[in-house]
Write an enzyme that holds these catalytic residues in place. Sequence first.
Site, short mmCIF file in Angstrom:
data_model
loop_
_atom_site.label_atom_id
_atom_site.label_comp_id
_atom_site.label_asym_id
_atom_site.label_seq_id
_atom_site.Cartn_x
_atom_site.Cartn_y
_atom_site.Cartn_z
CB THR A 146 22.09 32.16 -18.67
OG1 THR A 146 20.69 32.39 -18.88
CG2 THR A 146 22.27 31.24 -17.48
CB SER A 148 16.23 33.74 -16.73
OG SER A 148 16.24 32.79 -17.76
NE ARG A 151 17.46 33.96 -21.83
CZ ARG A 151 17.54 35.26 -21.60
NH1 ARG A 151 18.23 35.70 -20.57
NH2 ARG A 151 16.93 36.12 -22.39
NE ARG A 168 20.94 41.64 -12.47
CZ ARG A 168 20.54 42.46 -11.51
NH1 ARG A 168 20.63 42.11 -10.25
NH2 ARG A 168 20.05 43.65 -11.80
CD GLN A 172 28.05 47.61 -25.20
OE1 GLN A 172 27.26 47.73 -26.13
NE2 GLN A 172 29.14 46.84 -25.30
CB CYS A 261 10.28 37.57 -14.43
SG CYS A 261 10.85 38.32 -12.90
#
Length: 349
Positions: A146, A148, A151, A168, A172, A261
């Site tokens: 993940t 963040s 999350r 990171r 794709q 964020c």
Amino acid sequence: MPIEDKNNNNSNQLKHIQIGGRKSKLAVVQSELVKQAIQTYYPEIDCSILALSTLGDKVQTQPLYTFGGKSLWTKELEILLIDQIDEFPKLDLIVHSLKDMPTHLPEEFELGCIFQREDPRDAIVMKKGSQFKKLSDLPSGSIVGTSSIRRSSQLIKNYPHLKFESVRGNIQTRLNKLDNPLNEYCCLILASAGLIRLGLGDRITSCLDDVYYAVGQGALGIEIKKNDQQIKQILKTIEDPIATICCLAERSLMRYLEGGCSVPLGVNSSFNPETSILNLKGVIVSPDGKISIEDEINKSIDISNDETLKRDCELVGIELGDLLKQKGAKEILDKIDMTRNINARPTEV
């Protein structure tokens, strides 16, 4: 929500619109969506896209919260909203993933439009060939990728038997890491909207209905030079009315809590156009998943004009923020040091 006449005379005087955005594949797709929407209503206006690499695109190893957070995605492009620089043309608008767009913009700029919200939920993408569909199916100790703190904090709370590791790179790149047999990741958590827009919706194994999504997730935010009435009138035609109401309230909540964020704020919102009722839910979870605070608001939104709509959405976010603060949300946020907290996560995709 009132809509300006798409044939407004001011728009007819404009012959070209220069769109700006990041250079990633997803960002280009998003810019193309905005271009197509504008030209659907204004076929006489020529639109072109400038895709620009930014510092955030170039640095893939260091978590973004350690060197500027979401402002990395905007600063270089914002300069071009003011004037042309060298070979780069002056921009009329910038297309952002709304969740990466700061709630406090420099005074020279404004959020001109909220456009086309795709599915805002987070998606589970299992490794190719996996027999599993849901996180609850995974064996204890399985590694989930993940990106963040929002999350990971909710997932740690909901799925304590799993391990969550930062990953990171663009979508794709992350999928390639996941599918590599030598990689220990069992699955990734990614935004459904990005996968769908890239034509990768078939990789979605299931969606996380028990995880609150990021503020603005799935929607596109279009940034413009402040008081550019000509561009604003054109954007009014393509805006997503329901997403605008939901996202304005979500962004108000984030702004009121002074969040960004990379903080564990999750939301869930819906608006009923028949009753004009907005439902906004919010959750704050400590990075270790041990403390969780949540609440919700149901309020009527006056959609008779833009000013009352914005006012009511702003008040909904503030009111929910007060409820969360009363339960201790501010204390959780104040304890998070985004430059040192090893559990923190970089900007999410």
